[in-house]
Design a protein around this motif. Structure first.
Motif, short mmCIF file in Angstrom:
data_model
loop_
_atom_site.label_atom_id
_atom_site.label_comp_id
_atom_site.label_asym_id
_atom_site.label_seq_id
_atom_site.Cartn_x
_atom_site.Cartn_y
_atom_site.Cartn_z
N UNK A 104 -23.63 12.72 -2.77
CA UNK A 104 -22.64 13.78 -3.01
C UNK A 104 -23.29 14.88 -3.85
N UNK A 105 -23.04 16.11 -3.46
CA UNK A 105 -23.67 17.22 -4.22
C UNK A 105 -23.10 17.29 -5.64
N UNK A 106 -21.87 16.86 -5.81
CA UNK A 106 -21.28 16.88 -7.16
C UNK A 106 -22.04 15.90 -8.07
N UNK A 107 -22.44 14.75 -7.50
CA UNK A 107 -23.24 13.80 -8.29
C UNK A 107 -24.59 14.40 -8.65
N UNK A 108 -25.16 15.12 -7.70
CA UNK A 108 -26.47 15.76 -7.94
C UNK A 108 -26.35 16.74 -9.11
N UNK A 109 -25.29 17.54 -9.10
CA UNK A 109 -25.10 18.52 -10.18
C UNK A 109 -24.83 17.82 -11.51
N UNK A 110 -24.06 16.72 -11.47
CA UNK A 110 -23.84 15.94 -12.70
C UNK A 110 -25.17 15.45 -13.26
N UNK A 111 -26.03 14.98 -12.34
CA UNK A 111 -27.35 14.46 -12.75
C UNK A 111 -28.20 15.55 -13.38
N UNK A 112 -28.11 16.77 -12.83
CA UNK A 112 -28.89 17.89 -13.39
C UNK A 112 -28.48 18.18 -14.83
N UNK A 113 -27.20 17.94 -15.14
CA UNK A 113 -26.70 18.27 -16.49
C UNK A 113 -26.85 17.09 -17.46
N UNK A 114 -27.19 15.93 -16.93
CA UNK A 114 -27.23 14.71 -17.74
C UNK A 114 -28.45 14.73 -18.69
N UNK A 115 -28.19 14.46 -19.98
CA UNK A 115 -29.26 14.41 -20.99
C UNK A 115 -30.24 15.58 -20.90
N UNK A 116 -29.71 16.78 -20.82
CA UNK A 116 -30.60 17.93 -20.68
C UNK A 116 -30.99 18.48 -22.06
N UNK A 117 -32.30 18.61 -22.28
CA UNK A 117 -32.79 19.19 -23.54
C UNK A 117 -33.62 20.44 -23.21
N UNK A 118 -33.27 21.53 -23.87
CA UNK A 118 -34.00 22.78 -23.62
C UNK A 118 -35.49 22.65 -23.99
N UNK A 119 -35.78 21.75 -24.91
CA UNK A 119 -37.17 21.58 -25.36
C UNK A 119 -38.10 21.18 -24.20
N UNK A 120 -37.51 20.54 -23.18
CA UNK A 120 -38.34 20.14 -22.03
C UNK A 120 -38.87 21.37 -21.30
N UNK A 121 -38.02 22.39 -21.22
CA UNK A 121 -38.45 23.64 -20.56
C UNK A 121 -39.58 24.28 -21.39
N UNK A 122 -39.37 24.33 -22.70
CA UNK A 122 -40.40 24.91 -23.57
C UNK A 122 -41.71 24.15 -23.44
N UNK A 123 -41.60 22.84 -23.37
CA UNK A 123 -42.79 21.99 -23.22
C UNK A 123 -43.55 22.38 -21.93
N UNK A 124 -42.81 22.55 -20.85
CA UNK A 124 -43.43 22.91 -19.56
C UNK A 124 -44.08 24.30 -19.65
N UNK A 125 -43.39 25.21 -20.33
CA UNK A 125 -43.93 26.58 -20.42
C UNK A 125 -45.19 26.64 -21.28
N UNK A 126 -45.18 25.86 -22.38
CA UNK A 126 -46.39 25.83 -23.23
C UNK A 126 -47.56 25.28 -22.43
N UNK A 127 -47.29 24.22 -21.66
CA UNK A 127 -48.37 23.65 -20.83
C UNK A 127 -48.90 24.72 -19.86
N UNK A 128 -47.97 25.45 -19.26
CA UNK A 128 -48.38 26.44 -18.25
C UNK A 128 -49.25 27.54 -18.86
N UNK A 129 -48.97 27.92 -20.10
CA UNK A 129 -49.79 28.93 -20.78
C UNK A 129 -51.24 28.41 -20.91
N UNK A 130 -51.36 27.16 -21.33
CA UNK A 130 -52.70 26.56 -21.46
C UNK A 130 -53.39 26.48 -20.09
N UNK A 131 -52.63 26.06 -19.08
CA UNK A 131 -53.23 25.90 -17.74
C UNK A 131 -53.68 27.26 -17.18
N UNK A 132 -52.87 28.29 -17.45
CA UNK A 132 -53.23 29.64 -16.96
C UNK A 132 -54.56 30.06 -17.57
#
Lengths: 247, 251
Positions: free
Chosen positions: A170-198
């Motif tokens: 169900x797409x509603x379950x998928x969207x619930x999963x996207x919002x589950x335990x979401x921490x903004x720090x994960x995005x920052x972590x990915x972006x910091x990695x990308x700066x180093x990789x670039x």
């Protein structure tokens, strides 16, 4: 082993030359804009295509693997999000860009080396390393994190689309999963990695091209070398950054 | 004036230039000639600082160029123009952008002034209509002319040319030779040309230096070369049957 140390020494000296004071800022600004288009904007299509299919494939795999009445379906959306944000959109996209952008940089600078274009710049009194490489580094360090964010969004959309098209969950379950335990720090972590990789992709590829010698065969070799060394450096850096930033 | 004093240069233990001393005068077209692999390109690149010499000194007028650091060399390099064998124009830039690059980087001129200077230089080399063409769209002769325009845009005091005629037909070669010779006189610059084209030697060679196996073997003018009693030089200069016949007829 000696050769390895020699290369590290030469790479360090080249970076020192690259980060010396630019001749004229206006010229560099123009070159940075040009490189952003050449290395960043022109990579959007490839990033989008790969991200949408990987996002869809991860969702499908998760749905098939986690098919059990005891496992809530929203975990499929959660797993897709985690895979896309933590590893795919930074590490795997960086590896793909090492192939596309890295080989492009190494062959461009390598060709300039063997056709004496770099010598011509040196004769004019231009710091060729800074003039050619610095705008590429600035452009990719600035633009690659945007590609990572773009890849996350497209990948997650790919997962949603496959869920909607196949009805595997169900797409509603998928969207619930996207919002589950979401921490903004994960995005920052990915972006910091990308700066180093670039930085890794651009500087290593530029190094391989800058010291290319001989003929077109050697330029091809330096281009391959750039991709291989960048990829290995990305994997090592990923491990180190994960240890430093996530634990 | 450019002067080399006792310069030695070797690569991986192989001596390519062996104790060469030579002086190139201002306002003259100076030629370095020699067989392929004799060391003339290494000599030219050493004179211009692209290769560091193992020992010896290189003087640009009264300044010892070979002992200067990057920063001080940069000041002299603004007075240097160089034409490379393949032109070495930046592939990603148009002809006008290539010629304008030194002005962009090293002058504070307005855009109008820079464009005027670019137009003047392109006109001087008969490339008025090639402003917006890329190097890949130019013929061999046009590439050389664009490279000359780029080399003179900063009003250099020293001009270096590495085989400016290679890959060109005889007629275009003469055009390029005469252009370089005229510019040398017009701007009163020290011009050093690396060539193995005997037409160039006879056409514009005011001072000729013959390099043989890394040594300075002979020097003189184009008139001296016909009378020279030097086996290696004669073998090189009069290599073709036609040249040999021409020499016999002169004798």
């Amino acid at each position: 082993m000696f050769k390895w140390f020699e290369n590290i020494g030469r790479y360090t000296l080249l970076m020192q030359k690259v980060f010396s004071r630019p001749e004229k800022m206006r010229i560099y600004r123009e070159r940075i804009m040009y490189e952003m288009e050449a290395l960043g904007l022109n990579s959007i299509g490839l990033t989008a295509i790969i991200s949408v299919f990987i996002g869809a494939a991860v969702t499908l795999q998760m749905a098939i693997t986690l098919e059990s009445p005891f496992i809530p379906q929203y975990l499929i959306g959660y797993a897709t999000r985690e895979v896309m944000i933590l590893e795919f959109s930074s590490t795997v996209v960086a590896l793909i860009l090492a192939g596309k952008v890295g080989s492009n940089i190494a062959s461009e600078i390598g060709t300039m080396r063997i056709t004496e274009q770099i010598d011509a710049l040196e004769i004019m009194g231009v710091n060729s390393a800074s003039y050619l490489i610095l705008p590429k580094i600035v452009a990719t360090v600035f633009f690659f994190p945007f590609l990572a964010i773009f890849s996350m969004l497209i990948g997650i959309t790919g997962g949603y689309s496959i869920a909607a098209i196949t009805g595997i969950m169900k797409t509603s379950d998928y969207i619930d999963g996207l919002q589950y335990c979401f921490y903004l720090s994960e995005i920052w972590y990915a972006l910091v990695k990308m700066v180093f990789f670039a930085f890794i992709v651009t500087s290593i590829s530029s190094y391989c091209g800058y010291y290319a010698k001989g003929n077109s065969l050697e330029v091809g070799k330096s281009s391959t070398q750039a991709v291989v060394i960048s990829s290995i450096a990305i994997m090592i850096c990923n491990l180190v950054l994960t240890q430093l930033l996530r634990t | 004036m450019i002067k080399a004093q006792n310069i030695i240069k070797s690569f991986e233990g192989r001596t390519v230039l062996n104790d060469i001393s030579v002086e190139f005068g201002t306002g003259k077209t100076n030629l370095i000639i020699g067989r392929s692999g004799s060391g003339k390109t290494v000599l030219l690149k050493s004179l211009v600082g692209l290769h560091e010499v193992d020992s010896g000194e290189i003087y640009y007028d009264d300044v010892c160029f070979s002992t200067l650091d990057f920063k001080h060399r940069k000041a002299i390099r603004k007075d240097v123009g160089m034409i490379f064998q393949g032109g070495a124009l930046l592939d990603a830039s148009t002809v006008a952008e290539n010629v304008k690059l030194p002005l962009d980087l090293f002058t504070d001129q307005s855009e109008e002034e820079k464009l005027e200077r670019v137009n003047d230089c392109l006109k001087r080399v008969n490339l008025d209509n090639a402003h917006n063409l890329y190097p890949s769209e130019l013929s061999g002769g046009m590439i050389k002319r664009a490279a000359i325009a780029r080399a003179i845009v900063m009003n250099p005091r020293y001009l270096f040319c590495d085989e400016p005629n290679s890959g060109l037909d005889p007629q275009t070669s003469i055009v390029i030779d005469n252009l370089i010779s005229d510019i040398t006189k017009e701007y009163n610059i020290t011009t050093i040309i690396n060539t193995h084209d005997m037409n160039s030697v006879m056409e514009i060679g005011e001072k000729i230096v013959f390099i043989y196996e890394g040594n300075k073997w002979w020097e003189g003018s184009k008139d001296d070369i016909l009378q020279a009693d030097n086996k290696e030089l004669n073998d090189f200069v009069f290599a073709s049957a036609m040249a040999k016949r021409a020499k016999q007829s002169i004798k």
